[in-house]
Design an enzyme around this catalytic site. Sequence first.
Site, mmCIF file in Angstrom:
data_model
loop_
_atom_site.group_PDB
_atom_site.id
_atom_site.type_symbol
_atom_site.label_atom_id
_atom_site.label_comp_id
_atom_site.label_asym_id
_atom_site.label_seq_id
_atom_site.Cartn_x
_atom_site.Cartn_y
_atom_site.Cartn_z
ATOM 1 N N THR A 117 8.155 8.808 6.662
ATOM 2 C CA THR A 117 6.913 9.546 6.479
ATOM 3 C C THR A 117 6.537 10.275 7.765
ATOM 4 O O THR A 117 6.435 9.661 8.835
ATOM 5 C CB THR A 117 5.777 8.595 6.083
ATOM 6 O OG1 THR A 117 6.140 7.916 4.889
ATOM 7 C CG2 THR A 117 4.487 9.371 5.859
ATOM 8 N N CYS A 121 2.030 1.970 5.700
ATOM 9 C CA CYS A 121 1.810 3.264 5.046
ATOM 10 C C CYS A 121 0.348 3.700 5.076
ATOM 11 O O CYS A 121 -0.033 4.588 5.816
ATOM 12 C CB CYS A 121 2.318 3.207 3.606
ATOM 13 S SG CYS A 121 4.109 3.044 3.467
ATOM 14 N N ARG A 130 19.992 -8.397 11.748
ATOM 15 C CA ARG A 130 19.697 -7.915 10.396
ATOM 16 C C ARG A 130 20.996 -7.721 9.609
ATOM 17 O O ARG A 130 21.080 -8.106 8.433
ATOM 18 C CB ARG A 130 18.918 -6.599 10.468
ATOM 19 C CG ARG A 130 18.633 -5.919 9.139
ATOM 20 C CD ARG A 130 17.747 -6.738 8.254
ATOM 21 N NE ARG A 130 17.263 -5.973 7.104
ATOM 22 C CZ ARG A 130 16.750 -6.514 6.007
ATOM 23 N NH1 ARG A 130 16.643 -7.827 5.907
ATOM 24 N NH2 ARG A 130 16.341 -5.759 5.002
ATOM 25 N N THR A 181 8.061 5.060 11.031
ATOM 26 C CA THR A 181 7.312 6.051 11.807
ATOM 27 C C THR A 181 5.921 5.477 12.070
ATOM 28 O O THR A 181 4.973 5.768 11.341
ATOM 29 C CB THR A 181 7.211 7.396 11.062
ATOM 30 O OG1 THR A 181 6.898 7.158 9.680
ATOM 31 C CG2 THR A 181 8.510 8.169 11.141
ATOM 32 N N ASP A 226 22.279 -0.337 10.590
ATOM 33 C CA ASP A 226 21.035 -0.801 11.218
ATOM 34 C C ASP A 226 21.380 -1.256 12.634
ATOM 35 O O ASP A 226 22.406 -1.912 12.850
ATOM 36 C CB ASP A 226 20.424 -1.950 10.431
ATOM 37 C CG ASP A 226 18.967 -2.192 10.787
ATOM 38 O OD1 ASP A 226 18.091 -1.861 9.967
ATOM 39 O OD2 ASP A 226 18.694 -2.713 11.894
ATOM 40 N N ARG A 267 3.585 -6.231 9.056
ATOM 41 C CA ARG A 267 3.314 -5.013 9.817
ATOM 42 C C ARG A 267 1.859 -4.555 9.667
ATOM 43 O O ARG A 267 1.340 -4.431 8.569
ATOM 44 C CB ARG A 267 4.243 -3.882 9.358
ATOM 45 C CG ARG A 267 5.702 -4.076 9.753
ATOM 46 C CD ARG A 267 6.569 -2.969 9.206
ATOM 47 N NE ARG A 267 6.561 -2.936 7.758
ATOM 48 C CZ ARG A 267 7.167 -2.005 7.024
ATOM 49 N NH1 ARG A 267 7.816 -1.026 7.618
ATOM 50 N NH2 ARG A 267 7.136 -2.054 5.713
ATOM 51 N N VAL A 296 12.591 0.136 2.946
ATOM 52 C CA VAL A 296 12.936 1.392 2.271
ATOM 53 C C VAL A 296 14.442 1.558 2.146
ATOM 54 O O VAL A 296 14.974 1.804 1.060
ATOM 55 C CB VAL A 296 12.337 2.592 3.032
ATOM 56 C CG1 VAL A 296 12.788 3.911 2.395
ATOM 57 C CG2 VAL A 296 10.822 2.498 3.061
#
Length: 425
Positions: free
Chosen positions: A116, A256, A34, A79, A29, A322, A11
């Site tokens: 979210t 999600c 990363r 989240t 980050d 994920r 995102v």
Amino acid sequence: MRIVVVGLGYVGLPLAVHLAKHFETWGLDISAARIAELQSGHDRTAEVAGAELSASGLNFVNDPAACPPADLYIVTVPTPIDCENRPDLGPLRAATRTVGCMLDRSTRPVVVFESTVYPGVTEDICRPILAEASGLTPSVDFFVGYSPERINPGDREHTVDRITKVIAGESDDVTERMADVYGRVTSGGVFRAASIKAAEAAKVIENAQRDINIAFINEITQIFSSLGLTIWDVLAAARTKWNFLPFEPGLVGGHCIGVDPYYLSYRAQELGHKAQVILAGRSINDGMANWIADQVHTNRSGRPGSVLVLGLTFKEDVPDLRNSKVADLIARLVKLGHEVTVTDPLADADEALHEYGIVLDAGALGRRYDCVIAAVPHASYKGMEGSAVDALVAEGGLVADLKGSWPAMRTAASPLSPGKSYWCL
């Protein structure tokens, strides 16, 4: 205008790259690895091309102290849910504290959350953390807003610079400040939600709605299987009706759809409401991997054997592992006594081993198996010639096609050798 984007995953990174075309933008980050990867021009999520990344002008840091005071902070951290399917706000709380320590009264900054959450998190949980960490007064020295992310990994059409961005600030002035920023990033325009809670709720129901629709298809897939029907034949007929919704069966994973409904049901339970439809859909989708494994086992007449699983990522043509439900499928097959080999051309082998204890076999396509399961329809798998698939299957073996990747195999002119069988949902 100076902007700091906190969290540079699926995102945050695409958003930060597009913001950097219009504003001085800093990408923060906590992972030094990363940051080093991005500074070298490589994005392991494959959401941003190397050339675009290198030319973005984005400032990469993993130390909050290296970021100068900003006018706008955008939080895009994950989240997830815990082992009991309850919201895990740990990463969000930690990121919020970090941002709180970065706030400077002189800029009267706005902190926008894109993660979210269920309605109320931004104002009731995050805002007090910001105030405590910064020592500043909310709605005077700093302000909050919410703009739900709508990134669909691997989707090159609905990118952050083309979609409509829902925005909501704690006041009309804050909302307009957000509109000025997001309005420059996307050609899809902005939608001013009635409130922050309304924007939070809109996001969480977008994914819950998809989850419920897929659960319906998964349930009728199980019913029709008992009748000797394949869901793909049924869907082909049903789709001729103009208003039929074209959902498909499958394993519902990812960060999600397989997670967000639990945020909504958790909040509902706090309010004394049992979210029956939402949780029923989750139960069906969470149990789909075991059902498929059992069907494969039954089609093998209950005989354990060697199984090749093609694909481990949570969806096709992305490297994202994920919450992959393929891992559940593999675990069930192993429990039933099968010897399982897994391969995936996009998944990171180290991540697969770390997250699931699964070893990816790069040479798996050079052997034969009692059963080959097309679990994730990556383009490279869908493009396989029938003879190549046939070569993977031992005499009397089974091809289990979970997403209809090889429809020619269930026709009279199937490319499979005599004695080999094909099964699909």
